[in-house]
Design an enzyme around this catalytic site. Structure first.
Site, PDB file in Angstrom:
ATOM      1  N   GLY A 336       0.820  -1.218   0.000  1.00  0.00           N
ATOM      2  CA  GLY A 336       0.000   0.000   0.000  1.00  0.00           C
ATOM      3  C   GLY A 336       0.849   1.262   0.000  1.00  0.00           C
ATOM      4  N   PRO A 337       0.436   2.307  -0.705  1.00  0.00           N
ATOM      5  CG  PRO A 337       0.390   4.537  -1.414  1.00  0.00           C
ATOM      6  CD  PRO A 337       1.182   3.581  -0.580  1.00  0.00           C
ATOM      7  N   GLY A 338       0.508   1.322  -3.297  1.00  0.00           N
ATOM      8  CA  GLY A 338       0.558   0.622  -4.589  1.00  0.00           C
ATOM      9  C   GLY A 338       1.451   1.238  -5.644  1.00  0.00           C
ATOM     10  CE  LYS A 340       9.604   1.580  -3.771  1.00  0.00           C
ATOM     11  NZ  LYS A 340       8.747   2.316  -2.818  1.00  0.00           N
ATOM     12  CD  GLU A 359      -1.133  -1.965   3.039  1.00  0.00           C
ATOM     13  OE1 GLU A 359       0.041  -1.859   2.621  1.00  0.00           O
ATOM     14  OE2 GLU A 359      -1.470  -1.596   4.191  1.00  0.00           O
ATOM     15  CB  CYS A 465      10.947   5.802   2.132  1.00  0.00           C
ATOM     16  SG  CYS A 465      11.156   7.347   1.255  1.00  0.00           S
TER      17      CYS A 465
HETATM   18  C1  LIG Z   1       6.507   2.137   2.853  1.00  0.00           C
HETATM   19  S1  LIG Z   1       4.852   1.666   2.663  1.00  0.00           S
HETATM   20  C2  LIG Z   1       4.904   0.786   1.156  1.00  0.00           C
HETATM   21  C3  LIG Z   1       4.868   1.695  -0.044  1.00  0.00           C
HETATM   22  C4  LIG Z   1       4.529   0.950  -1.314  1.00  0.00           C
HETATM   23  N1  LIG Z   1       5.450  -0.136  -1.585  1.00  0.00           N
HETATM   24  C5  LIG Z   1       4.486   1.872  -2.521  1.00  0.00           C
HETATM   25  O1  LIG Z   1       5.451   1.937  -3.283  1.00  0.00           O
HETATM   26  O2  LIG Z   1       3.457   2.537  -2.675  1.00  0.00           O
HETATM   27  C6  LIG Z   1       4.668   0.392   3.833  1.00  0.00           C
HETATM   28  C7  LIG Z   1       3.331  -0.313   3.793  1.00  0.00           C
HETATM   29  O3  LIG Z   1       3.428  -1.407   4.709  1.00  0.00           O
HETATM   30  C8  LIG Z   1       2.168  -1.611   5.263  1.00  0.00           C
HETATM   31  N2  LIG Z   1       2.293  -2.444   6.477  1.00  0.00           N
HETATM   32  C9  LIG Z   1       2.253  -2.065   7.773  1.00  0.00           C
HETATM   33  N3  LIG Z   1       2.309  -3.140   8.561  1.00  0.00           N
HETATM   34  C10 LIG Z   1       2.408  -4.215   7.758  1.00  0.00           C
HETATM   35  C11 LIG Z   1       2.464  -5.605   7.986  1.00  0.00           C
HETATM   36  N4  LIG Z   1       2.437  -6.116   9.215  1.00  0.00           N
HETATM   37  N5  LIG Z   1       2.502  -6.417   6.914  1.00  0.00           N
HETATM   38  C12 LIG Z   1       2.537  -5.930   5.655  1.00  0.00           C
HETATM   39  N6  LIG Z   1       2.475  -4.613   5.380  1.00  0.00           N
HETATM   40  C13 LIG Z   1       2.415  -3.780   6.424  1.00  0.00           C
HETATM   41  C14 LIG Z   1       1.665  -0.206   5.515  1.00  0.00           C
HETATM   42  O4  LIG Z   1       0.252  -0.201   5.666  1.00  0.00           O
HETATM   43  C15 LIG Z   1       2.143   0.518   4.266  1.00  0.00           C
HETATM   44  O5  LIG Z   1       1.134   0.517   3.308  1.00  0.00           O
END
Ligand SMILES: C[S@@+](CC[C@H](N)C(=O)[O-])C[C@H]1O[C@@H](n2cnc3c(N)ncnc32)[C@H](O)[C@@H]1O
Length: 550
Positions: A336-338, A340, A359, A465
């Protein structure tokens, strides 16, 4: 509010709030003042600063009102400025120029909040938390106009006072007027020197740099450590300054989402990225007017994110020289939010691979579905669940027993986000060092869960990030200790393989790293920086689970 008084005696303001550099001849275009159309009879307008306070306008300038509403939402509701601002701009129907002014005002005031608060505190006779929160937000806006923008000082004060009168009340208006007049007596540099002396800050210390570049000192320390490890010790001030500059807009074409749209964007004024194919830079303002953006086929995405997503999809394991990924299974564990995930799914569709985008948050999983919607549906699935228990999912357990697991896994982990401070202006003041403890445990657990479902010969990409070493190199070293079955590859190679020649050159051009030799973790992982690469400060490590025969 009537009990709030500006500090008296010895405080700046004796010259009536004039700055050394006066830009009064400018109008809103450059200074933020509303365009002055003259009196109804066409006569020259009366100077507002000469008017008695009772005769001053009580209507707020719409652009300043938008910035004020954003600051209120951030401080009152813990809102995110980047999500709040567009709606407020639409609601106020600002034109492009006013929208730009509101954005610079809101973002600038939020970014430099800690520094402005220190200056405001020197102008009032009580702790800042004794001020009403809306009044403090208005003072921050006034401070940014006076010390961070080329706004005429008279306009900055009188327009901020008008805003306060309209939105808070006449009493606070007088208070804000007096405080801003004191504040406007010095320019930013003089204030910095004065505060550093008053607080006995050592020049160049973390606290001194934090004050001057508007970063909490723990963030300065974290960046200093990350830069040192990356061989960039001399670049701290450049890195801090880059956090205060707005990022340029990068566009990503989603291959396999229809006709390539980049050509249309290039024809409309975007320029091809010199780092990466399939990407463009747009400096022309409203990105929504470019063909394909509203349809979701051309998207705004940091060039670092695109670069890493392409590297994950494009690298092949040392066991095989065949870059053909047809039939591969890919997993984006934290999708999330998608952003990558969309590029990965588009590349998967092109190459006949299939992506699972996981997610846990229902709202963000919905955003992932929307992000992937333009892409062929047999190339992706969205799974809603905790990434730490992905191995317990029957479909995943089945994949592990039949195929060994996923061939490529991206763990773009939840992190402090210290690498995206230029995009999230309030984030640096909201984050606490204590957040690290919880986040690093989560990162560790997600990495373990990913390693458990990685196929032999498969690739595991770890991305944050954030440049904070506790979230980057330390995580990778700990993972390698826990999982000796994994091998760290050189992530530079993976990124170089998908770069343009200039991108490859930029990756190679880093200074020699200080700690360790060629095989050390930090030399095989990539740390991107806004001041060097023009990307967010993302970290990228690539690990291989060798096949048994290896
Ligand atoms: C850095 S963001 C990812 C950004 C995404 N890859 C993008 O490019 O748009 C981290 C994501 O990890 C999710 N997250 C939080 N806890 C998590 C868990 N236990 N398992 C998997 N995802 C988790 C968050 O909700 C968030 O959407």
């Amino acid at each position: 509010m009537s009990g709030q008084r500006p500090r008296r005696g010895g405080t700046p303001g004796a010259d009536g709030g004039r700055r050394r550099e006066d830009h009064r001849e400018d109008r809103r275009d450059a200074t933020g003042r509303q365009r002055n159309r003259g009196g109804p009879d066409g006569s020259r307008p009366r100077s507002r600063s000469a008017q008695a306070p009772s005769g001053r306008r009580r209507k707020a300038d719409p652009a300043r009102l938008v910035a004020f509403r954003v600051l209120r939402a951030v401080s009152r509701d813990d809102a995110y400025a980047n999500l709040t601002l567009p709606g407020e701009i639409r609601r106020a129907r600002l034109d492009r120029r006013d929208a730009g002014f509101a954005t610079e005002l809101a973002y600038g005031a939020l970014r430099a909040q800690g520094t402005y608060d220190a200056i405001i505190a020197a102008c009032v006779d009580r702790p800042l938390d004794a001020l009403d929160a809306p009044v403090l937000d208005a003072l921050r806006l006034g401070a940014h106009q006076l010390l961070g923008m080329r706004v005429d000082p008279h306009a900055a004060v009188s327009e901020t006072v008008a805003l306060v009168r309209a939105e808070i009340g006449a009493g606070p208006g007088g208070f804000v007027n007096a405080v801003l007049r004191r504040l406007s007596a010095e320019d930013r540099e003089t204030w910095m020197t004065r505060l550093a002396e008053e607080k006995s800050l050592e020049p160049g210390s973390d606290e001194d740099l934090g004050l001057r570049h508007a970063h909490p000192s723990w963030v300065v320390r974290a960046m200093k450590q990350a830069l040192r490890l990356d061989g960039r010790s001399g670049e701290l001030e450049a890195a801090l300054a880059a956090d205060n500059a707005a990022p340029v807009v990068h566009l990503v074409d989603l291959p396999a989402a229809g006709e390539p749209r980049l050509a249309g964007a290039l024809a409309a004024g975007a320029e091809p990225s010199d780092l990466l194919e399939g990407a463009a830079v747009f400096r022309g303002g409203d990105v929504g007017r470019l063909p394909g953006v509203r349809e979701g086929e051309l998207r705004v995405q940091d060039i670092g994110s695109q670069w890493i997503a392409r590297a994950v999809a494009g690298s092949f394991t040392p066991e095989t020289v065949d870059p053909d990924v047809a039939g591969e299974h890919w997993l984006d564990l934290c999708a999330g939010p998608g952003g990558k995930a969309a590029l990965l799914a588009a590349l998967a569709a092109e190459q006949d691979a299939a992506l699972v985008a996981n997610e846990p948050s229902a709202h963000r999983a919905e955003l992932v579905r929307q992000a992937l919607a333009p892409i062929r549906t047999d190339a992706w699935t969205v799974r809603e669940g905790d990434g730490r228990t992905i191995g317990e999912d029957p479909a995943v357990a089945d994949l592990v027993s039949t195929h060994g697991g996923f061939d490529r896994i991206l763990v773009d982990a939840p992190c402090t986000g210290l690498g995206a401070l230029r995009r999230r202006p309030e984030a640096r003041w909201r984050r606490r060092p204590a957040d690290l403890a919880e986040l690093t445990v989560l990162q560790e657990e997600l990495l373990d869960a990913a390693a458990d479902v990685l196929a032999p010969g498969g690739l595991l990409a770890y991305v944050t990030c954030s440049p904070h070493v506790a979230e980057t190199v330390v995580q990778v070293e700990d993972l390698l200790r826990r999982r000796p079955d994994l091998r760290l590859l050189d992530a530079h190679d993976a990124m170089t393989a998908v770069s343009s020649p200039q991108g490859a050159e930029l990756l190679r051009s880093g200074p020699p790293r200080e700690a360790g030799g060629e095989t050390s973790t930090n030399s095989r992982t990539v740390q991107l920086w806004p001041h060097v690469h023009g990307t967010d400060a993302m970290f990228f490590a690539l690990l291989l689970r060798p096949t048994q025969s290896d």
